[in-house]
Write an enzyme that holds these catalytic residues in place. Structure first.
Site, PDB file in Angstrom:
ATOM      1  N   TYR A   1       1.220  -1.267  -0.021  1.00 33.25           N
ATOM      2  CA  TYR A   1      -0.206  -0.088  -0.074  1.00 33.25           C
ATOM      3  C   TYR A   1       0.603   0.842  -0.048  1.00 33.25           C
ATOM      4  CZ  TYR A   1      -3.067  -3.377   1.657  1.00 33.25           C
ATOM      5  OH  TYR A   1      -4.103  -4.465   2.227  1.00 33.25           O
TER       6      TYR A   1
ATOM      7  N   ASP B   1       5.422 -40.491 -29.810  1.00 34.33           N
ATOM      8  CA  ASP B   1       5.334 -39.496 -30.328  1.00 34.33           C
ATOM      9  C   ASP B   1       4.993 -38.698 -31.288  1.00 34.33           C
ATOM     10  OD1 ASP B   1       4.623 -36.332 -29.434  1.00 34.33           O
ATOM     11  OD2 ASP B   1       6.496 -35.920 -28.299  1.00 34.33           O
TER      12      ASP B   1
ATOM     13  N   THR C   1     -15.472  -9.103  10.546  1.00 34.30           N
ATOM     14  CA  THR C   1     -17.140  -9.926  10.279  1.00 34.30           C
ATOM     15  C   THR C   1     -16.938 -11.029   9.761  1.00 34.30           C
ATOM     16  OG1 THR C   1     -17.862  -7.661   8.996  1.00 34.30           O
ATOM     17  CG2 THR C   1     -19.297  -9.397   9.182  1.00 34.30           C
TER      18      THR C   1
ATOM     19  N   ASP D   1      -8.385  -8.115  10.846  1.00 32.69           N
ATOM     20  CA  ASP D   1      -8.220  -9.874  10.344  1.00 32.69           C
ATOM     21  C   ASP D   1      -5.971  -9.767   9.220  1.00 32.69           C
ATOM     22  OD1 ASP D   1      -8.838  -8.706   7.832  1.00 32.69           O
ATOM     23  OD2 ASP D   1      -9.269 -10.369   7.207  1.00 32.69           O
TER      24      ASP D   1
HETATM   25  C1  SPV Z   1       6.051 -31.860 -26.298  1.00 32.50           C
HETATM   26  O1  SPV Z   1       5.564 -32.083 -24.924  1.00 32.50           O
HETATM   27  O2  SPV Z   1       5.193 -33.346 -26.540  1.00 32.50           O
HETATM   28  C2  SPV Z   1       6.992 -30.979 -26.813  1.00 32.50           C
HETATM   29  C3  SPV Z   1       7.686 -30.748 -26.215  1.00 32.50           C
HETATM   30  O3  SPV Z   1       6.059 -30.915 -27.992  1.00 32.50           O
HETATM   31  S1  SPV Z   1       9.333 -31.616 -26.827  1.00 32.50           S
HETATM   32  O4  SPV Z   1       8.994 -32.626 -26.222  1.00 32.50           O
HETATM   33  O5  SPV Z   1       9.901 -30.720 -25.650  1.00 32.50           O
HETATM   34  O6  SPV Z   1       9.695 -31.167 -28.179  1.00 32.50           O
HETATM   35 MG    MG Z   2       4.614 -32.448 -28.248  1.00 33.34          MG
END
Ligand code: SPV
Ligand code: MG
Length: 431
Positions: free
Chosen positions: A76, A205, A123, A93
């Site tokens: 503040y 992936d 309150t 409080d």
């Molecule tokens: C993921 O988390 O799927 C990514 C990031 O694409 S990396 O794995 O670093 O490419």
């Molecule tokens: Mg990815």
């Protein structure tokens, strides 16, 4: 002449306790409300549900309030020095709990300024924190969640995002808070990673998990959390416009798409895999199609640059970054496997010089020796910890399974497991 009275507040949730303080304040003189800005709040707490302007509109119209001004800092003191009020008024409080330090500062400042601190008895039964808790347990709406990422980017120097691949990992990110010197630290949102999503399903992936399946798992996270989500969109797929609309409908704040082509491979894979990059015009078309498809103005499409991963130098990434921003990308993510971080740092400084306001996203998996503050100094706005929840869960599960196999019973594994009582109580309402 009327006395000047100051009251600092968040003004997100108005309840009888606050009305009582306003009433008491107005009795003392002309009441100025110092309304904490989003960034003042975000430095210590979660963002409020309402924006600054919405909160201002409400507070200005409460009887007894003469004017509303911004309080730009959590403390503040700055506003007290500026306004030199006769009184500052506050609920009592704050005598205990997290605001004690602010209270001490206020007393010291008012003493110096020759004013007085008036503390109003709290309150009982109502306070903003408990109402906030209750609202949080109800959840959020897709609309509010979606817009939160942009608000966080405006309010915070760095937005801290953690990977979630299940409802349970999402809950940790939602609730974990630690107190540090400069306030409460927590994660601002979640990363829906293609790597950890497919790995947790036992798949590689390679963009093999389709959007519908990705969303089914994401629904578990959406159901038990309120924080914003950034979605890993891989290459954007063949129906990027459709993906954008689906993500928006679900309240996802942003999608990141990478400029690779052909069968996608994870970027952190060994160098033996040669990943082809998309042609710049093709990727720009994809960005444009996504931007055209989106319904809300807040949804963000972030272009991920794979130049450094593919072995090209920084200028190669920079040329692409320019094209993607011109095509409408709301931010760029620059990725690298280089441990030193030098390439990322160089990219950030060159990009920042040209685009002072376009958000930069970093995924510091390999150059993890740098702390967030350093990455922010390079110019980063969003830091994503992309896979750490799954990477830490897997060895823990593996060891437990191994211990049971070795000992032919679970007694030994018990010490590395959470007690049954605790796991039953882990989920609110789970008992
Ligand atoms: C993921 O988390 O799927 C990514 C990031 O694409 S990396 O794995 O670093 O490419
Ligand atoms: Mg990815």
């Amino acid at each position: 002449m009327k006395k000047a009275v100051y009251l600092g507040m968040r003004g997100d949730i108005i309840h009888p306790g606050i009305i009582n303080i306003i009433r008491e304040g107005a009795k003392l003189g002309e009441l100025t409300v110092g309304l904490l800005t989003d960034s003042a709040i975000a430095s210590h707490k979660r963002l409020p549900y309402l924006t600054y302007q919405q909160r201002k509109d409400v507070i200005e119209n409460i009887k007894g309030v003469t004017q509303v001004i911004p309080q730009e800092e959590w403390s503040y003191v700055h506003n007290l020095r500026k306004l030199k009020p006769d009184y500052i008024i506050h609920g009592d409080d704050w005598k205990s709990g997290p605001l004690q330090r602010e209270r001490d500062e206020v007393f010291a400042a008012m003493k110096e300024l020759g004013g007085e601190v008036i503390e109003i008895p709290y309150t009982s039964g109502v306070n903003s924190s408990s109402i906030n808790e209750a609202i949080r347990s109800i959840g959020t709406t897709p609309d509010i969640r979606l817009k939160t990422l942009r608000r966080l980017l405006d309010a915070k120097r760095i937005v801290r995002i953690m990977e979630a691949h299940s409802g349970l990992s999402g809950l940790i990110i939602e609730n974990l808070e630690i107190e540090k010197e400069d306030g409460l630290h927590s994660f601002d949102g979640m990363w829906s990673s293609s790597l950890t999503d497919s790995t947790s399903k036992g798949k590689p992936d390679i963009e093999a998990v389709d959007l519908t399946t990705r969303l089914q798992d994401l629904t578990n996270i959406l159901e038990c959390t309120t924080k914003p989500i950034i979605f890993d969109g891989d290459t954007g797929g063949h129906h990027f416009a459709f993906t954008v609309k689906t993500l928006e409908r679900n309240g996802i704040s942003a999608v990141i798409i990478e400029d690779k082509t052909g069968q996608k491979r994870n970027s952190l894979f060994g160098t033996e895999v040669n990943q082809e990059l998309a042609a710049i015009p093709d990727f720009c078309d994809k960005i444009k199609a996504g931007k055209q498809a989106q319904v809300t103005k807040e949804f963000m499409i972030i272009a991920r640059l794979e130049s450094l991963i593919a072995g090209f130098p920084v200028p190669h990434a920079l040329e692409r970054a320019r094209a993607y921003v011109e095509a409408g990308a709301d931010g760029v993510m620059i990725h690298s496997k280089e441990k030193s971080g030098e390439d990322i740092k160089e990219f950030c400084s060159l990009f920042r010089a040209e685009y002072p306001h376009v958000p930069i996203v970093l995924v510091p998996t390999t150059y993890n020796q740098f702390v967030e503050k350093e990455l922010a100094e390079w110019g980063a706005n969003i830091i994503i910890y992309a896979n750490h929840m799954l990477r830490s869960a897997y060895p823990a599960m593996f060891n437990t399974a191994k211990m049971i196999l070795e000992n032919e019973r679970s007694l030994e594994a018990d010490k590395v497991c959470m007690p049954i009582k605790q796991i039953l109580e882990l989920i609110p309402g789970g008992k």
